[in-house]
Motif scaffolding. Structure first.
Motif, short mmCIF file in Angstrom:
data_model
loop_
_atom_site.label_atom_id
_atom_site.label_comp_id
_atom_site.label_asym_id
_atom_site.label_seq_id
_atom_site.Cartn_x
_atom_site.Cartn_y
_atom_site.Cartn_z
N SER A 99 -16.48 164.22 34.66
CA SER A 99 -15.94 165.66 34.95
C SER A 99 -16.29 166.45 36.08
O SER A 99 -17.31 166.54 36.46
CB SER A 99 -16.44 166.51 33.65
N TYR A 100 -15.03 166.63 36.73
CA TYR A 100 -15.31 167.08 38.31
C TYR A 100 -15.84 168.54 38.09
O TYR A 100 -16.78 168.88 38.95
CB TYR A 100 -13.75 167.19 38.84
N VAL A 101 -15.25 169.28 37.31
CA VAL A 101 -15.86 170.80 37.35
C VAL A 101 -17.04 170.74 36.76
O VAL A 101 -17.93 171.55 37.30
CB VAL A 101 -14.88 171.75 36.44
N GLY A 102 -17.41 170.19 35.73
CA GLY A 102 -18.86 170.16 35.21
C GLY A 102 -19.91 169.53 35.86
O GLY A 102 -20.97 169.61 35.72
N GLY A 103 -19.57 168.46 37.01
CA GLY A 103 -20.54 167.79 37.65
C GLY A 103 -21.21 166.97 36.81
O GLY A 103 -22.47 166.74 36.78
N SER A 104 -20.64 166.17 35.72
CA SER A 104 -21.14 165.49 34.66
C SER A 104 -20.49 164.31 34.24
O SER A 104 -19.34 163.98 34.68
CB SER A 104 -21.58 166.32 33.50
N VAL A 128 -25.84 165.71 33.30
CA VAL A 128 -25.24 166.78 34.30
C VAL A 128 -26.08 166.62 35.65
O VAL A 128 -27.37 166.63 35.72
CB VAL A 128 -25.59 168.13 33.90
N PHE A 129 -25.52 166.37 36.74
CA PHE A 129 -25.91 166.22 37.96
C PHE A 129 -26.32 167.52 38.59
O PHE A 129 -25.88 168.57 38.40
CB PHE A 129 -25.12 165.37 38.89
N GLY A 130 -27.13 167.50 39.97
CA GLY A 130 -27.34 168.60 40.59
C GLY A 130 -27.03 168.46 42.10
O GLY A 130 -27.07 167.38 42.55
N ALA A 140 -21.21 172.48 44.69
CA ALA A 140 -21.88 172.25 43.19
C ALA A 140 -21.58 170.55 43.22
O ALA A 140 -20.75 170.12 43.76
CB ALA A 140 -21.39 172.91 42.06
N PRO A 141 -22.23 169.86 42.05
CA PRO A 141 -21.87 168.47 42.19
C PRO A 141 -20.37 168.32 41.32
O PRO A 141 -19.98 169.41 40.56
CB PRO A 141 -22.75 168.07 41.10
N HIS A 142 -19.76 167.27 41.72
CA HIS A 142 -18.40 166.99 41.41
C HIS A 142 -18.13 165.52 40.80
O HIS A 142 -17.79 164.62 42.01
CB HIS A 142 -17.22 167.43 42.32
N ALA A 143 -18.70 165.09 39.77
CA ALA A 143 -18.38 163.80 39.41
C ALA A 143 -16.97 163.40 39.50
O ALA A 143 -16.25 164.08 38.75
CB ALA A 143 -19.10 163.59 38.04
N HIS A 144 -16.57 162.33 40.13
CA HIS A 144 -15.21 162.02 40.15
C HIS A 144 -15.01 160.35 39.62
O HIS A 144 -13.88 160.26 39.22
CB HIS A 144 -14.68 162.05 41.74
N ASP A 158 -20.08 161.27 43.39
CA ASP A 158 -20.15 162.55 43.21
C ASP A 158 -19.62 163.06 44.58
O ASP A 158 -20.19 163.33 45.70
CB ASP A 158 -21.60 163.06 43.07
N LEU A 159 -18.48 163.71 44.27
CA LEU A 159 -17.77 164.31 45.60
C LEU A 159 -18.61 165.65 46.11
O LEU A 159 -18.48 165.72 47.43
CB LEU A 159 -16.51 164.77 45.20
N GLY A 160 -19.43 166.31 45.12
CA GLY A 160 -20.01 167.47 45.83
C GLY A 160 -21.23 167.40 46.39
O GLY A 160 -21.74 168.31 47.14
N THR A 161 -21.94 166.09 46.13
CA THR A 161 -23.09 166.03 46.81
C THR A 161 -23.71 164.87 47.88
O THR A 161 -24.52 164.67 48.17
CB THR A 161 -24.38 165.72 45.75
N ASP A 162 -22.33 164.21 48.19
CA ASP A 162 -22.47 163.09 49.18
C ASP A 162 -22.99 162.06 48.76
O ASP A 162 -23.92 161.32 49.32
CB ASP A 162 -22.86 163.81 50.59
N GLN A 163 -23.36 161.73 47.46
CA GLN A 163 -24.14 160.78 46.87
C GLN A 163 -23.30 159.81 45.93
O GLN A 163 -22.34 160.29 45.17
CB GLN A 163 -25.36 161.21 46.18
N VAL A 164 -23.55 158.49 45.58
CA VAL A 164 -23.28 157.75 44.65
C VAL A 164 -24.52 157.64 43.67
O VAL A 164 -25.47 156.99 44.20
CB VAL A 164 -22.55 156.40 45.23
N HIS A 165 -24.49 158.19 42.58
CA HIS A 165 -25.71 157.89 41.61
C HIS A 165 -25.64 156.60 41.19
O HIS A 165 -24.83 156.31 40.34
CB HIS A 165 -25.59 159.28 40.49
N GLU A 166 -27.11 156.40 40.87
CA GLU A 166 -27.22 155.14 39.96
C GLU A 166 -27.69 155.52 38.58
O GLU A 166 -28.46 156.45 38.72
CB GLU A 166 -28.17 154.20 40.73
N VAL A 167 -27.02 155.01 37.52
CA VAL A 167 -27.18 155.54 36.31
C VAL A 167 -27.55 154.31 35.37
O VAL A 167 -26.92 153.47 35.43
CB VAL A 167 -26.25 156.41 35.74
#
Length: 336
Positions: A99-104, A128-130, A140-144, A158-167
């Motif tokens: 979810s782009y808007v929700g950052g999740s 939900v990311f931060g 804000a975070p934007h999961a894409h 995550d377009l909003g945080t310049d990160q690729v999260h490991e989950v």
């Protein structure tokens, strides 16, 4: 012959009943488009046998399970706005919606199978990311996009945080375990894994119009190379990179750029470093690129959102050739 499913922003545009359709393709071109009852404005689809899963970006964000001929057979509401991507686990039992808007991201379980009488979708967990970034779109975070590495691990752009999260994904729960950090202002949109390898991937930077080669080193993931998709400079208006696909043998990487309206073909070395071989002009705003089903590595599909077209390009030893097969479809967001 291939069957292509289409997703698009077609709600309120007669005669479309939904944003979902399918069409056949042969070497002679496209057949007639067949409307499929489904959710409004499906921005991303996943094919699973005879069924299709779709995220809807409508006023009530959701994930829908669609069976052609029966319509929506199961649906689950999503928290957070702007779902823009959907990933199916390798065993076909779980979905992850970004979810782009929700950052999740949301983890869903799939009940039943294609012939089940109660083929439900269950929300199992939401993460939900931060964080934020330096660009005006990174407040804000934007999961894409989420990509399964295996049954238990995900990578999330995550377009909003310049990160690729490991989950991690286990026991029906999502847990944030680490991050791959990209240069400030990258805006990671999508990534593609190197076929058959666990130490190499490429990340598209939507905001910096680049492709980043990322390798796993003893100390963790690191950016090895950054290559621009706009060597001649951005277009006169908004310019953002979008889709990425890799050839089945890993020898070439293809990236679309909106604004310049191009697809770039890069040769990939054994170390993952990219060299631009070709750049072709497409329809306006090539939001999505992907392999034609059954023609992986031989035919590339390009969905140009603002052009309202879906085109097929042939691939010969890594380079693209226009073959004149084009289909009119309103605001396509996905084709494959």
């Amino acid at each position: 012959m291939s069957t292509i499913y289409l997703g698009g922003y077609t709600s309120g545009q007669p005669p479309h009943r939904s944003g979902l359709a399918r069409v056949t393709w042969t070497p002679d071109g496209f057949g007639d488009v067949e409307q499929v009852d489904g959710p409004a404005d499906p921005s991303w689809l996943v094919r699973a046998g005879t069924e299709v899963y779709a995220v809807s970006e409508g006023p009530a964000p959701s994930v829908a399970r669609v069976r052609p001929g029966s319509g929506v057979v199961a649906e689950a509401a999503l928290e957070g706005g702007g779902p823009c991507h959907l990933a199916l686990s390798p065993d076909g039992r779980r979905l992850v919606a970004s979810s782009y808007v929700g950052g999740s991201i949301t983890l869903l379980g799939i009940d039943g199978d294609a012939e089940a009488h109660d083929p439900g979708l269950r929300v199992l967990d939401r993460l939900v990311f931060g964080g934020s970034g330096p660009h005006e779109r990174q407040d804000a975070p934007h999961a894409h996009q989420a990509v399964f590495l295996d049954e238990e691990r995900l990578l999330v752009c995550d377009l909003g945080t310049d990160q690729v999260h490991e989950v991690s994904v286990g026991e029906g729960a999502l847990r944030h375990t680490g991050d791959i950090t990209l240069p400030p202002g990258t805006g990671p949109r999508h990534l593609a894994l190197a076929p058959g390898r666990e130490d190499l991937l490429w990340v598209v930077g939507e905001l910096d119009q680049s492709v980043h080669t990322v390798v796993r080193e003893p100390a963790g993931w690191a950016v090895r190379q950054t290559v621009s998709t706009v060597p001649g400079g951005p277009g006169p208006g908004e310019t953002t990179t979008a889709g990425i696909v890799v050839s089945p043998d890993g020898s070439h990487v293809y990236v679309s750029t909106r604004g310049t309206d191009t697809v770039s073909a890069f040769a990939a070395g054994d170390d993952g470093r990219l060299t631009l071989r070709q750049q072709v002009v497409t329809g306006h705003w090539p939001r999505f690129i992907g392999w034609l089903p059954g023609e992986e590595g031989r035919h590339l599909v390009v969905a140009a959102e603002r052009e309202g077209s879906v085109d097929v390009w042939s691939v010969d030893e890594g380079t693209l050739e226009e073959i004149g097969h084009s289909l009119a479809w309103s605001a396509p967001t996905w084709a494959g």
